[in-house]
Design a protein around this motif. Structure first.
Motif, PDB file in Angstrom:
ATOM      1  N   GLY A 474       0.810  -1.210   0.000  1.00  0.00           N
ATOM      2  CA  GLY A 474       0.000   0.000   0.000  1.00  0.00           C
ATOM      3  C   GLY A 474       0.837   1.251   0.000  1.00  0.00           C
ATOM      4  N   LEU A 475       1.999   1.200   0.649  1.00  0.00           N
ATOM      5  CA  LEU A 475       2.902   2.353   0.687  1.00  0.00           C
ATOM      6  C   LEU A 475       3.843   2.390  -0.509  1.00  0.00           C
ATOM      7  CD1 LEU A 475       3.950   2.423   4.461  1.00  0.00           C
ATOM      8  CD2 LEU A 475       2.537   4.097   3.269  1.00  0.00           C
ATOM      9  N   VAL A 476       4.325   1.214  -0.919  1.00  0.00           N
ATOM     10  CA  VAL A 476       5.335   1.148  -1.992  1.00  0.00           C
ATOM     11  C   VAL A 476       4.934   0.037  -2.962  1.00  0.00           C
ATOM     12  CG1 VAL A 476       7.812   1.121  -2.467  1.00  0.00           C
ATOM     13  CG2 VAL A 476       7.012   1.698  -0.169  1.00  0.00           C
ATOM     14  N   PRO A 477       4.048   0.317  -3.918  1.00  0.00           N
ATOM     15  CA  PRO A 477       3.563  -0.734  -4.818  1.00  0.00           C
ATOM     16  C   PRO A 477       4.655  -1.411  -5.640  1.00  0.00           C
ATOM     17  CG  PRO A 477       2.180   1.218  -4.953  1.00  0.00           C
ATOM     18  CD  PRO A 477       3.377   1.606  -4.153  1.00  0.00           C
ATOM     19  N   ASP A 478       5.722  -0.682  -5.956  1.00  0.00           N
ATOM     20  CA  ASP A 478       6.793  -1.254  -6.780  1.00  0.00           C
ATOM     21  C   ASP A 478       7.995  -1.648  -5.930  1.00  0.00           C
ATOM     22  OD1 ASP A 478       7.481   1.320  -6.092  1.00  0.00           O
ATOM     23  OD2 ASP A 478       8.419   1.801  -8.012  1.00  0.00           O
ATOM     24  N   VAL A 479       7.737  -2.120  -4.715  1.00  0.00           N
ATOM     25  CA  VAL A 479       8.823  -2.373  -3.765  1.00  0.00           C
ATOM     26  C   VAL A 479       9.829  -3.383  -4.300  1.00  0.00           C
ATOM     27  CG1 VAL A 479       7.484  -4.139  -2.537  1.00  0.00           C
ATOM     28  CG2 VAL A 479       9.361  -2.981  -1.367  1.00  0.00           C
ATOM     29  N   ASN A 480       9.386  -4.387  -5.058  1.00  0.00           N
ATOM     30  CA  ASN A 480      10.348  -5.393  -5.524  1.00  0.00           C
ATOM     31  C   ASN A 480      11.177  -4.909  -6.701  1.00  0.00           C
ATOM     32  OD1 ASN A 480       8.407  -5.489  -7.494  1.00  0.00           O
ATOM     33  ND2 ASN A 480       8.043  -7.702  -7.371  1.00  0.00           N
ATOM     34  N   ARG A 481      10.945  -3.673  -7.141  1.00  0.00           N
ATOM     35  CA  ARG A 481      11.779  -3.069  -8.175  1.00  0.00           C
ATOM     36  C   ARG A 481      12.619  -1.933  -7.606  1.00  0.00           C
ATOM     37  NH1 ARG A 481      10.547  -4.490 -13.434  1.00  0.00           N
ATOM     38  NH2 ARG A 481       8.738  -5.849 -13.659  1.00  0.00           N
ATOM     39  N   ARG A 482      12.792  -1.930  -6.304  1.00  0.00           N
ATOM     40  CA  ARG A 482      13.599  -0.909  -5.633  1.00  0.00           C
ATOM     41  C   ARG A 482      14.701  -1.573  -4.808  1.00  0.00           C
ATOM     42  NH1 ARG A 482      11.082   4.351  -4.647  1.00  0.00           N
ATOM     43  NH2 ARG A 482       9.069   4.464  -5.728  1.00  0.00           N
ATOM     44  N   ASP A 483      15.791  -0.841  -4.614  1.00  0.00           N
ATOM     45  CA  ASP A 483      16.740  -1.209  -3.581  1.00  0.00           C
ATOM     46  C   ASP A 483      16.149  -0.780  -2.247  1.00  0.00           C
ATOM     47  OD1 ASP A 483      19.573  -2.179  -4.482  1.00  0.00           O
ATOM     48  OD2 ASP A 483      18.934  -0.723  -5.994  1.00  0.00           O
ATOM     49  N   VAL A 484      16.273  -1.632  -1.239  1.00  0.00           N
ATOM     50  CA  VAL A 484      15.716  -1.335   0.077  1.00  0.00           C
ATOM     51  C   VAL A 484      16.865  -1.250   1.075  1.00  0.00           C
ATOM     52  CG1 VAL A 484      14.074  -1.999   1.851  1.00  0.00           C
ATOM     53  CG2 VAL A 484      13.630  -2.589  -0.543  1.00  0.00           C
ATOM     54  N   TYR A 485      16.970  -0.109   1.746  1.00  0.00           N
ATOM     55  CA  TYR A 485      17.987   0.107   2.781  1.00  0.00           C
ATOM     56  C   TYR A 485      17.304   0.084   4.137  1.00  0.00           C
ATOM     57  CZ  TYR A 485      21.291   1.518  -0.872  1.00  0.00           C
ATOM     58  OH  TYR A 485      22.125   1.534  -1.967  1.00  0.00           O
ATOM     59  N   LEU A 486      17.810  -0.768   5.048  1.00  0.00           N
ATOM     60  CA  LEU A 486      17.179  -0.973   6.348  1.00  0.00           C
ATOM     61  C   LEU A 486      18.158  -0.653   7.458  1.00  0.00           C
ATOM     62  CD1 LEU A 486      15.640  -4.430   5.489  1.00  0.00           C
ATOM     63  CD2 LEU A 486      14.270  -2.487   6.186  1.00  0.00           C
ATOM     64  N   CYS A 487      17.731   0.141   8.423  1.00  0.00           N
ATOM     65  CA  CYS A 487      18.561   0.400   9.591  1.00  0.00           C
ATOM     66  C   CYS A 487      17.658   0.697  10.778  1.00  0.00           C
ATOM     67  CB  CYS A 487      19.517   1.569   9.356  1.00  0.00           C
ATOM     68  SG  CYS A 487      20.756   1.741  10.655  1.00  0.00           S
ATOM     69  N   GLY A 488      17.855  -0.040  11.862  1.00  0.00           N
ATOM     70  CA  GLY A 488      17.033   0.163  13.049  1.00  0.00           C
ATOM     71  C   GLY A 488      17.218  -0.979  14.022  1.00  0.00           C
ATOM     72  N   PRO A 489      16.352  -1.089  15.028  1.00  0.00           N
ATOM     73  CA  PRO A 489      16.437  -2.189  15.995  1.00  0.00           C
ATOM     74  C   PRO A 489      16.333  -3.537  15.302  1.00  0.00           C
ATOM     75  CG  PRO A 489      14.890  -0.494  16.731  1.00  0.00           C
ATOM     76  CD  PRO A 489      15.241  -0.163  15.316  1.00  0.00           C
ATOM     77  N   PRO A 490      16.941  -4.581  15.885  1.00  0.00           N
ATOM     78  CA  PRO A 490      16.902  -5.913  15.248  1.00  0.00           C
ATOM     79  C   PRO A 490      15.495  -6.407  14.941  1.00  0.00           C
ATOM     80  CG  PRO A 490      18.476  -5.897  17.075  1.00  0.00           C
ATOM     81  CD  PRO A 490      17.761  -4.579  17.115  1.00  0.00           C
ATOM     82  N   GLY A 491      14.531  -6.133  15.833  1.00  0.00           N
ATOM     83  CA  GLY A 491      13.166  -6.588  15.585  1.00  0.00           C
ATOM     84  C   GLY A 491      12.570  -5.949  14.354  1.00  0.00           C
ATOM     85  N   LEU A 492      12.811  -4.660  14.181  1.00  0.00           N
ATOM     86  CA  LEU A 492      12.289  -3.966  13.004  1.00  0.00           C
ATOM     87  C   LEU A 492      12.928  -4.504  11.734  1.00  0.00           C
ATOM     88  CD1 LEU A 492      11.585  -0.229  12.490  1.00  0.00           C
ATOM     89  CD2 LEU A 492      13.244  -1.315  10.987  1.00  0.00           C
ATOM     90  N   VAL A 493      14.249  -4.672  11.753  1.00  0.00           N
ATOM     91  CA  VAL A 493      14.951  -5.154  10.567  1.00  0.00           C
ATOM     92  C   VAL A 493      14.488  -6.561  10.207  1.00  0.00           C
ATOM     93  CG1 VAL A 493      17.203  -5.765   9.629  1.00  0.00           C
ATOM     94  CG2 VAL A 493      16.944  -3.662  10.951  1.00  0.00           C
ATOM     95  N   SER A 494      14.359  -7.427  11.210  1.00  0.00           N
ATOM     96  CA  SER A 494      13.918  -8.806  10.947  1.00  0.00           C
ATOM     97  C   SER A 494      12.514  -8.846  10.358  1.00  0.00           C
ATOM     98  CB  SER A 494      13.960  -9.630  12.238  1.00  0.00           C
ATOM     99  OG  SER A 494      15.272  -9.718  12.732  1.00  0.00           O
ATOM    100  N   ALA A 495      11.602  -8.037  10.931  1.00  0.00           N
ATOM    101  CA  ALA A 495      10.228  -8.002  10.424  1.00  0.00           C
ATOM    102  C   ALA A 495      10.191  -7.480   8.995  1.00  0.00           C
ATOM    103  CB  ALA A 495       9.361  -7.137  11.333  1.00  0.00           C
ATOM    104  N   ALA A 496      10.990  -6.455   8.725  1.00  0.00           N
ATOM    105  CA  ALA A 496      11.005  -5.886   7.379  1.00  0.00           C
ATOM    106  C   ALA A 496      11.571  -6.876   6.369  1.00  0.00           C
ATOM    107  CB  ALA A 496      11.819  -4.594   7.373  1.00  0.00           C
ATOM    108  N   VAL A 497      12.664  -7.536   6.716  1.00  0.00           N
ATOM    109  CA  VAL A 497      13.273  -8.503   5.796  1.00  0.00           C
ATOM    110  C   VAL A 497      12.299  -9.636   5.492  1.00  0.00           C
ATOM    111  CG1 VAL A 497      15.075 -10.254   5.587  1.00  0.00           C
ATOM    112  CG2 VAL A 497      15.652  -7.965   6.400  1.00  0.00           C
ATOM    113  N   SER A 498      11.600 -10.120   6.518  1.00  0.00           N
ATOM    114  CA  SER A 498      10.628 -11.195   6.319  1.00  0.00           C
ATOM    115  C   SER A 498       9.523 -10.760   5.353  1.00  0.00           C
ATOM    116  CB  SER A 498      10.029 -11.606   7.662  1.00  0.00           C
ATOM    117  OG  SER A 498       9.039 -12.589   7.492  1.00  0.00           O
ATOM    118  N   THR A 499       9.019  -9.540   5.544  1.00  0.00           N
ATOM    119  CA  THR A 499       7.960  -9.035   4.662  1.00  0.00           C
ATOM    120  C   THR A 499       8.461  -8.852   3.238  1.00  0.00           C
ATOM    121  OG1 THR A 499       6.914  -7.901   6.523  1.00  0.00           O
ATOM    122  CG2 THR A 499       6.328  -7.153   4.317  1.00  0.00           C
ATOM    123  N   LEU A 500       9.658  -8.304   3.096  1.00  0.00           N
ATOM    124  CA  LEU A 500      10.217  -8.058   1.769  1.00  0.00           C
ATOM    125  C   LEU A 500      10.424  -9.372   1.012  1.00  0.00           C
ATOM    126  CD1 LEU A 500      12.777  -5.289   2.743  1.00  0.00           C
ATOM    127  CD2 LEU A 500      10.693  -4.976   1.396  1.00  0.00           C
TER     128      LEU A 500
END
Length: 517
Positions: A474-500
């Motif tokens: 809903g926020l980023v419809p073309d997310v799989n066509r972007r580079d994704v940079y992640l930085c934050g607490p381990p829980g946030l990074v893990s949740a984001a990586v799983s979703t991606l």
């Protein structure tokens, strides 16, 4: 300046504000439906920086966001790929490992393994050689030589370091067990008595025993559950003990390792040791001394940024020649009476320039709290820069930057180097924890980027929805066509990586800032 949304309820129709009761009761749409709606609904008008909330009646699932632009042509930017470098590094690693075992094979006489005792002893010798080789590789990865990180990438180095650390401990313990049992079987002796005899009679076995104990302690303290509870200084000190493991363990190998005495082994093992020692001297001594003599860093000013957060501006000579990029981190040692002995990693929170460097600190203990009282002119000793968390490692034309908490520091710096239509998602618990808000929105305006703030506790509807496939699309419809940079607490990074990964974003497009090991 951005506006806060979500405080008005009762409007009807697409894009209406929602009550928090509606948010809690809403059931998420299937992923396929969310993808279709996100790509087919018309664009909406919205500000570049909004605090957004879940909106069940909005096609995107969010209020204050657009449904997204059409998926762009997937042109790759002229970024240098390191995938070939990683493959070559893996080949070299296994070639070295194979060589270390092959030297034992060629140095073993036919018929030498003829019973259980000799078989156990042979396995013990092979695992000892593997353990020695892995120790050299571990120390090479800890040397901090800049070329190694640039060649492989910080994320892969961190993953390999952790995997090899576990393998090293297993190999060393297996070496001990098989050797003791093999010797006991050959001598028809009690295993415990044989183990004591080995330690007390063979040369350099006391030092080898101490090295083994140190190695096991380092391994136990590196477990995530223990590492998160330890003060950073203690964790760092225990890892420095790895150098002592090398000194104590190598003496044992030279004194009692018959497999190091072959014609080629006399070249291979000293050569490997010389390479590692040279890398350690260069990365831990030569490069830092040259960096600090050249730039002479000092504190220029300390500026409050928000709740428990402040920025330290660093002055120095020839800053335009500092080989640093936005998104990288450095290890900083502030030479005060109480803090000179502590060195901590902090990311640059603004792209390097010729006038100053900036690092932003969130108070997380006594040391970071004292940094807020630094006086201008305080000398600083720095090491680095480190990390491949940079725009130069993009593989796509567009980017998504996701930050949580203090992870906004490198993300804020990265935004200066990112292409148009970059999206920033900034996660915080409260509005007063949003740091660099004006800077982010000013950068977004100038660089044609977008900033999305997701504010609230983990149990709130918006934060819960963020790291779901439907919410991310809903926020980023073309997310799989972007580079994704992640930085934050381990829980946030893990949740984001799983979703991606659920959204088919390849690992090669995900860039994590692991800080260091």
């Amino acid at each position: 300046m951005a506006r806060v949304q979500g405080d008005v309820a009762g409007r009807q129709g697409p894009g209406a504000f929602q009550t928090f009761e509606d948010q809690r009761n809403r059931r998420p749409e299937p992923v396929a439906t969310a993808r279709f709606l996100a790509r087919t609904q018309p664009r909406q008008e919205y500000a570049r920086g909004d605090i957004i909330v879940e909106a069940p009646t909005d096609p995107s699932g969010w209020r204050g966001t657009e449904s997204g632009p059409a998926v762009p042509v997937d042109d790759r930017p002229p970024a240098e790929s390191v995938s070939g470098n990683r493959l070559l590094t893996i080949i070299l690693f296994f070639a070295g490992l194979g060589t270390s075992v092959a030297l034992w094979v060629f140095n073993t006489q036919p018929g030498a393994i003829n019973d259980t005792a000799t078989l156990l002893t042979a396995v013990g010798r092979v695992t000892g050689l593997i353990g020695g080789y892995l120790l050299f590789v571990q120390l090479l990865m800890m040397s901090r030589v800049s070329w190694l990180e640039e060649w492989v990438g910080a994320r892969d180095l961190l993953r390999w370091h952790r995997w090899l650390g576990t393998s090293l401990v297993v190999a060393v313990l297996a070496h001990i067990v098989f050797i003791v049992f093999g010797y006991a079987k050959a001598a028809q002796a009690d295993v415990v008595k044989q183990g004591i005899d080995i330690i007390t009679t063979l040369p350099d076995m006391i030092s080898a025993t101490v090295a083994t104990v140190l190695l096991v302690v380092i391994s136990l303290l590196s477990i995530r559950a223990a590492r998160t509870k330890l003060p950073y200084e203690l964790w760092h000190l225990t890892h420095l003990a790895a150098y002592l493991v090398l000194l104590l363990g190598y003496g044992h190998q030279v004194a009692t390792g018959a497999d190091l005495s072959g014609q080629y082994a006399k070249i291979f093992w000293p050569g490997l040791g010389a390479l590692v020692i040279a890398a350690l001297i260069w990365g831990r001594l030569v490069e830092p001394v040259w960096l600090n003599v050249r730039h002479r860093f000092a504190v220029a000013e300390v500026v409050p940024e928000g709740a428990n957060t402040f920025s330290i501006y660093i002055d120095g000579n020839n800053l335009d020649r500092l080989p640093a990029q936005a998104g990288q981190f450095m290890r900083w040692r502030f030479l005060t009476r109480n803090g000179w002995w502590q060195s901590h990693p902090f990311s640059l929170s603004a792209a390097p320039n010729s006038d100053w460097l900036r690092l932003t600190v969130t108070v997380a203990g006594g040391h970071t709290a004292r940094l807020g009282d630094l006086e201008p002119g305080t000398p600083v000793w720095a090491e680095g820069p480190f990390g491949t968390f940079t725009a130069q490692h993009r593989t796509r034309r567009r980017a998504l930057l996701i930050a949580g908490g203090s992870g906004i520091a490198p993300i804020r710096a990265l935004l200066e180097d990112m292409p148009p239509d970059t999206i920033v998602i900034y996660r915080a618990s409260r509005p007063d924890e949003l740091v660099f808000r004006e800077e982010l929105e000013d950068l977004a305006e100038r660089r044609d980027a977008w900033v999305r703030y997701i504010v609230g506790s983990r149990s709130d509807a918006g934060p819960r929805r963020l790291f779901t496939p439907e919410g991310m699309l809903g926020l980023v419809p073309d997310v799989n066509r972007r580079d994704v940079y992640l930085c934050g607490p381990p829980g946030l990074v893990s949740a984001a990586v799983s979703t991606l990964r659920e959204l088919d974003v390849p690992d090669s497009q995900m860039h994590l800032d692991p800080f260091e090991f």
